[in-house]
Design a protein around this motif. Structure first.
Motif, PDB file in Angstrom:
ATOM      1  N   ASN A   1      17.044  49.820   7.834  1.00  0.00           N
ATOM      2  CA  ASN A   1      16.621  49.122   9.044  1.00  0.00           C
ATOM      3  C   ASN A   1      17.822  48.682   9.871  1.00  0.00           C
ATOM      4  O   ASN A   1      17.687  47.945  10.837  1.00  0.00           O
ATOM      5  CB  ASN A   1      15.741  47.909   8.712  1.00  0.00           C
ATOM      6  CG  ASN A   1      16.423  46.946   7.769  1.00  0.00           C
ATOM      7  OD1 ASN A   1      17.623  47.019   7.553  1.00  0.00           O
ATOM      8  ND2 ASN A   1      15.665  46.039   7.198  1.00  0.00           N
ATOM      9  N   ASN A   2      18.992  49.130   9.477  1.00  0.00           N
ATOM     10  CA  ASN A   2      20.201  48.768  10.202  1.00  0.00           C
ATOM     11  C   ASN A   2      21.243  49.844   9.935  1.00  0.00           C
ATOM     12  O   ASN A   2      21.452  50.219   8.774  1.00  0.00           O
ATOM     13  CB  ASN A   2      20.706  47.403   9.715  1.00  0.00           C
ATOM     14  CG  ASN A   2      21.924  46.911  10.478  1.00  0.00           C
ATOM     15  OD1 ASN A   2      22.411  47.562  11.391  1.00  0.00           O
ATOM     16  ND2 ASN A   2      22.416  45.756  10.104  1.00  0.00           N
TER      17      ASN A   2
ATOM     18  N   GLN B   1      25.232  50.840  11.536  1.00  0.00           N
ATOM     19  CA  GLN B   1      26.288  50.617  12.518  1.00  0.00           C
ATOM     20  C   GLN B   1      27.449  51.550  12.262  1.00  0.00           C
ATOM     21  O   GLN B   1      27.747  51.876  11.108  1.00  0.00           O
ATOM     22  CB  GLN B   1      26.815  49.166  12.444  1.00  0.00           C
ATOM     23  CG  GLN B   1      25.902  48.138  13.079  1.00  0.00           C
ATOM     24  CD  GLN B   1      26.550  46.760  13.101  1.00  0.00           C
ATOM     25  OE1 GLN B   1      26.191  45.879  12.336  1.00  0.00           O
ATOM     26  NE2 GLN B   1      27.490  46.562  14.006  1.00  0.00           N
TER      27      GLN B   1
ATOM     28  N   PHE C   1      31.608  51.692  13.026  1.00  0.00           N
ATOM     29  CA  PHE C   1      32.773  50.885  13.372  1.00  0.00           C
ATOM     30  C   PHE C   1      34.007  51.782  13.437  1.00  0.00           C
ATOM     31  O   PHE C   1      34.102  52.795  12.752  1.00  0.00           O
ATOM     32  CB  PHE C   1      33.052  49.821  12.300  1.00  0.00           C
ATOM     33  CG  PHE C   1      31.966  48.810  12.099  1.00  0.00           C
ATOM     34  CD1 PHE C   1      30.971  49.033  11.163  1.00  0.00           C
ATOM     35  CD2 PHE C   1      31.955  47.618  12.815  1.00  0.00           C
ATOM     36  CE1 PHE C   1      29.971  48.098  10.950  1.00  0.00           C
ATOM     37  CE2 PHE C   1      30.963  46.675  12.602  1.00  0.00           C
ATOM     38  CZ  PHE C   1      29.971  46.918  11.682  1.00  0.00           C
TER      39      PHE C   1
ATOM     40  N   TYR D   1      25.348  50.160  17.279  1.00  0.00           N
ATOM     41  CA  TYR D   1      24.278  49.660  16.413  1.00  0.00           C
ATOM     42  C   TYR D   1      23.133  50.625  16.636  1.00  0.00           C
ATOM     43  O   TYR D   1      22.546  50.654  17.716  1.00  0.00           O
ATOM     44  CB  TYR D   1      23.896  48.230  16.781  1.00  0.00           C
ATOM     45  CG  TYR D   1      22.687  47.726  16.060  1.00  0.00           C
ATOM     46  CD1 TYR D   1      21.480  47.534  16.729  1.00  0.00           C
ATOM     47  CD2 TYR D   1      22.721  47.438  14.700  1.00  0.00           C
ATOM     48  CE1 TYR D   1      20.366  47.076  16.061  1.00  0.00           C
ATOM     49  CE2 TYR D   1      21.614  46.987  14.038  1.00  0.00           C
ATOM     50  CZ  TYR D   1      20.433  46.804  14.718  1.00  0.00           C
ATOM     51  OH  TYR D   1      19.317  46.352  14.051  1.00  0.00           O
TER      52      TYR D   1
ATOM     53  N   PHE E   1      33.926  53.829  10.100  1.00  0.00           N
ATOM     54  CA  PHE E   1      33.032  53.440   9.022  1.00  0.00           C
ATOM     55  C   PHE E   1      31.589  53.442   9.489  1.00  0.00           C
ATOM     56  O   PHE E   1      31.276  53.016  10.606  1.00  0.00           O
ATOM     57  CB  PHE E   1      33.366  52.028   8.516  1.00  0.00           C
ATOM     58  CG  PHE E   1      34.630  51.942   7.723  1.00  0.00           C
ATOM     59  CD1 PHE E   1      35.800  51.501   8.305  1.00  0.00           C
ATOM     60  CD2 PHE E   1      34.643  52.291   6.380  1.00  0.00           C
ATOM     61  CE1 PHE E   1      36.969  51.411   7.576  1.00  0.00           C
ATOM     62  CE2 PHE E   1      35.804  52.210   5.632  1.00  0.00           C
ATOM     63  CZ  PHE E   1      36.968  51.778   6.240  1.00  0.00           C
TER      64      PHE E   1
ATOM     65  N   GLU F   1      21.914  49.207   6.014  1.00  0.00           N
ATOM     66  CA  GLU F   1      21.196  48.162   5.290  1.00  0.00           C
ATOM     67  C   GLU F   1      19.851  48.731   4.865  1.00  0.00           C
ATOM     68  O   GLU F   1      19.038  49.115   5.715  1.00  0.00           O
ATOM     69  CB  GLU F   1      21.004  46.951   6.201  1.00  0.00           C
ATOM     70  CG  GLU F   1      20.510  45.716   5.512  1.00  0.00           C
ATOM     71  CD  GLU F   1      20.653  44.504   6.420  1.00  0.00           C
ATOM     72  OE1 GLU F   1      20.935  44.680   7.619  1.00  0.00           O
ATOM     73  OE2 GLU F   1      20.478  43.381   5.934  1.00  0.00           O
TER      74      GLU F   1
ATOM     75  N   ASN G   1      18.002  41.497   2.839  1.00  0.00           N
ATOM     76  CA  ASN G   1      18.759  41.325   4.065  1.00  0.00           C
ATOM     77  C   ASN G   1      20.206  40.981   3.766  1.00  0.00           C
ATOM     78  O   ASN G   1      20.528  40.400   2.745  1.00  0.00           O
ATOM     79  CB  ASN G   1      18.140  40.228   4.917  1.00  0.00           C
ATOM     80  CG  ASN G   1      16.802  40.634   5.468  1.00  0.00           C
ATOM     81  OD1 ASN G   1      16.506  41.814   5.604  1.00  0.00           O
ATOM     82  ND2 ASN G   1      15.986  39.652   5.789  1.00  0.00           N
ATOM     83  N   ASN G   2      21.042  41.301   4.733  1.00  0.00           N
ATOM     84  CA  ASN G   2      22.445  40.905   4.684  1.00  0.00           C
ATOM     85  C   ASN G   2      23.269  41.634   3.632  1.00  0.00           C
ATOM     86  O   ASN G   2      24.366  41.209   3.335  1.00  0.00           O
ATOM     87  CB  ASN G   2      22.592  39.389   4.491  1.00  0.00           C
ATOM     88  CG  ASN G   2      22.251  38.621   5.744  1.00  0.00           C
ATOM     89  OD1 ASN G   2      22.525  39.080   6.854  1.00  0.00           O
ATOM     90  ND2 ASN G   2      21.658  37.448   5.590  1.00  0.00           N
ATOM     91  N   ARG G   3      22.733  42.672   3.080  1.00  0.00           N
ATOM     92  CA  ARG G   3      23.508  43.426   2.085  1.00  0.00           C
ATOM     93  C   ARG G   3      23.807  44.817   2.632  1.00  0.00           C
ATOM     94  O   ARG G   3      23.235  45.815   2.182  1.00  0.00           O
ATOM     95  CB  ARG G   3      22.776  43.483   0.756  1.00  0.00           C
ATOM     96  CG  ARG G   3      22.658  42.113   0.126  1.00  0.00           C
ATOM     97  CD  ARG G   3      22.011  42.127  -1.230  1.00  0.00           C
ATOM     98  NE  ARG G   3      21.926  40.764  -1.752  1.00  0.00           N
ATOM     99  CZ  ARG G   3      22.880  40.167  -2.444  1.00  0.00           C
ATOM    100  NH1 ARG G   3      23.997  40.810  -2.691  1.00  0.00           N
ATOM    101  NH2 ARG G   3      22.727  38.924  -2.865  1.00  0.00           N
ATOM    102  N   LEU G   4      24.703  44.863   3.597  1.00  0.00           N
ATOM    103  CA  LEU G   4      25.083  46.146   4.164  1.00  0.00           C
ATOM    104  C   LEU G   4      25.994  46.890   3.204  1.00  0.00           C
ATOM    105  O   LEU G   4      26.867  46.295   2.568  1.00  0.00           O
ATOM    106  CB  LEU G   4      25.814  45.959   5.491  1.00  0.00           C
ATOM    107  CG  LEU G   4      24.932  45.689   6.707  1.00  0.00           C
ATOM    108  CD1 LEU G   4      24.589  44.232   6.812  1.00  0.00           C
ATOM    109  CD2 LEU G   4      25.611  46.184   7.960  1.00  0.00           C
TER     110      LEU G   4
ATOM    111  N   PHE H   1      28.765  49.983   2.943  1.00  0.00           N
ATOM    112  CA  PHE H   1      29.694  50.744   3.772  1.00  0.00           C
ATOM    113  C   PHE H   1      30.057  52.063   3.103  1.00  0.00           C
ATOM    114  O   PHE H   1      30.223  52.125   1.880  1.00  0.00           O
ATOM    115  CB  PHE H   1      30.981  49.941   3.991  1.00  0.00           C
ATOM    116  CG  PHE H   1      30.835  48.831   4.979  1.00  0.00           C
ATOM    117  CD1 PHE H   1      30.204  47.653   4.633  1.00  0.00           C
ATOM    118  CD2 PHE H   1      31.337  48.960   6.263  1.00  0.00           C
ATOM    119  CE1 PHE H   1      30.060  46.620   5.544  1.00  0.00           C
ATOM    120  CE2 PHE H   1      31.202  47.940   7.183  1.00  0.00           C
ATOM    121  CZ  PHE H   1      30.557  46.772   6.816  1.00  0.00           C
TER     122      PHE H   1
ATOM    123  N   LYS I   1      32.930  55.154   2.669  1.00  0.00           N
ATOM    124  CA  LYS I   1      34.378  55.101   2.410  1.00  0.00           C
ATOM    125  C   LYS I   1      35.197  55.389   3.668  1.00  0.00           C
ATOM    126  O   LYS I   1      36.406  55.218   3.679  1.00  0.00           O
ATOM    127  CB  LYS I   1      34.757  56.083   1.306  1.00  0.00           C
ATOM    128  CG  LYS I   1      34.149  55.731  -0.048  1.00  0.00           C
ATOM    129  CD  LYS I   1      34.908  54.624  -0.722  1.00  0.00           C
ATOM    130  CE  LYS I   1      34.240  54.132  -1.992  1.00  0.00           C
ATOM    131  NZ  LYS I   1      34.223  55.115  -3.052  1.00  0.00           N
TER     132      LYS I   1
END
Lengths: 113, 111
Positions: B30-31, B33, B35, B48, B86, B90, B96-99, B101, B103
């Motif tokens: 649901n997320n 991004q 970078f 995003y 990167f 999620e 929630n809040n546990r994205l 990444f 390598k």
């Protein structure tokens, strides 16, 4: 623009010292995060906070604690620094609801001798 | 937890070339991004984009959530595009809040 500010860009500490890394955001975000970044291991979540005085452990909380006494400020504490905590530390924040864009600070490079 | 794989891990480009970076993930998200980490270490938000397509100047991104991948396109690359890219996702399953990444994709643009 969202601004996430980390107090120190570079720190050098000795083994056993107590270390404070401070992070401040100016967008009234509910959620704040601390990550560490190491070569070959990528970014790993240490702790996050979803409200004042509320926190949750991430993937690698051992050796760290956090404090969130005010909404805009999230501190990472190394009670007794060790050489394996030498790393780049990255603070981030985002708004409420559990989704939405994550914004990072400039990073703090910590060396523990 | 959710697995995130980015490819290629390393890429060298001649200035002016185009490139595509890929991010595969193992669960519904649901997320998502993208970078760019600059030489000083800061992660700069690019997109995003949990689904669909977005464009910002020479950069664009597409996420096909049903097929669990996202692509970042760099067109007419410049030396300032160098750095690590990167992808972070999620999962809808892991809270929630546990994205998570990937390598990263190390990109070097040579003049």
């Amino acid at each position: 623009d969202v601004k996430v500010t980390q107090s120190s860009r570079y720190l050098v500490k000795r083994t056993g010292e107590k270390v404070f890394l401070e992070c401040v955001q100016d967008m009234d975000h509910e959620n704040m995060f601390w990550y560490r970044q190491d070569p070959g291991l990528g970014l790993r979540l240490i702790y996050f906070s979803y409200d004042v005085k509320m926190k949750e452990k991430g993937d690698i909380p051992e050796g760290y604690s956090v404090s969130r006494e005010k909404k805009e400020r999230f501190s990472l504490i190394l009670e007794s620094a060790s050489t394996n905590q030498t790393s780049m530390y990255l603070c981030a924040s985002r708004g409420g609801g559990g989704t939405g864009e994550l914004f990072f600070g400039e990073g703090s490079r910590l060396t523990v001798l | 937890g959710i697995q995130v794989e980015q490819s290629p891990p390393d890429l060298i480009l001649q200035e002016g070339a185009n490139s595509t970076l890929r991010c595969n993930f193992s669960d519904s998200v649901n997320n998502l991004q993208w970078f760019h980490q600059n030489p000083w270490g800061q992660l700069i938000n690019l997109f995003y984009i949990p689904s669909g397509t977005k464009q910002n100047g020479r950069l664009s991104a597409t996420t096909v959530a049903t097929e669990r991948y996202s692509l970042l396109y760099i067109s007419s690359s410049q030396t300032t595009d160098s750095g690590v890219y990167f992808c972070a996702v999620e999962s809808i399953y892991y809270g929630n809040n546990r994205l998570a990444f990937g390598k990263g994709n190390q990109v070097v643009v040579i003049p």
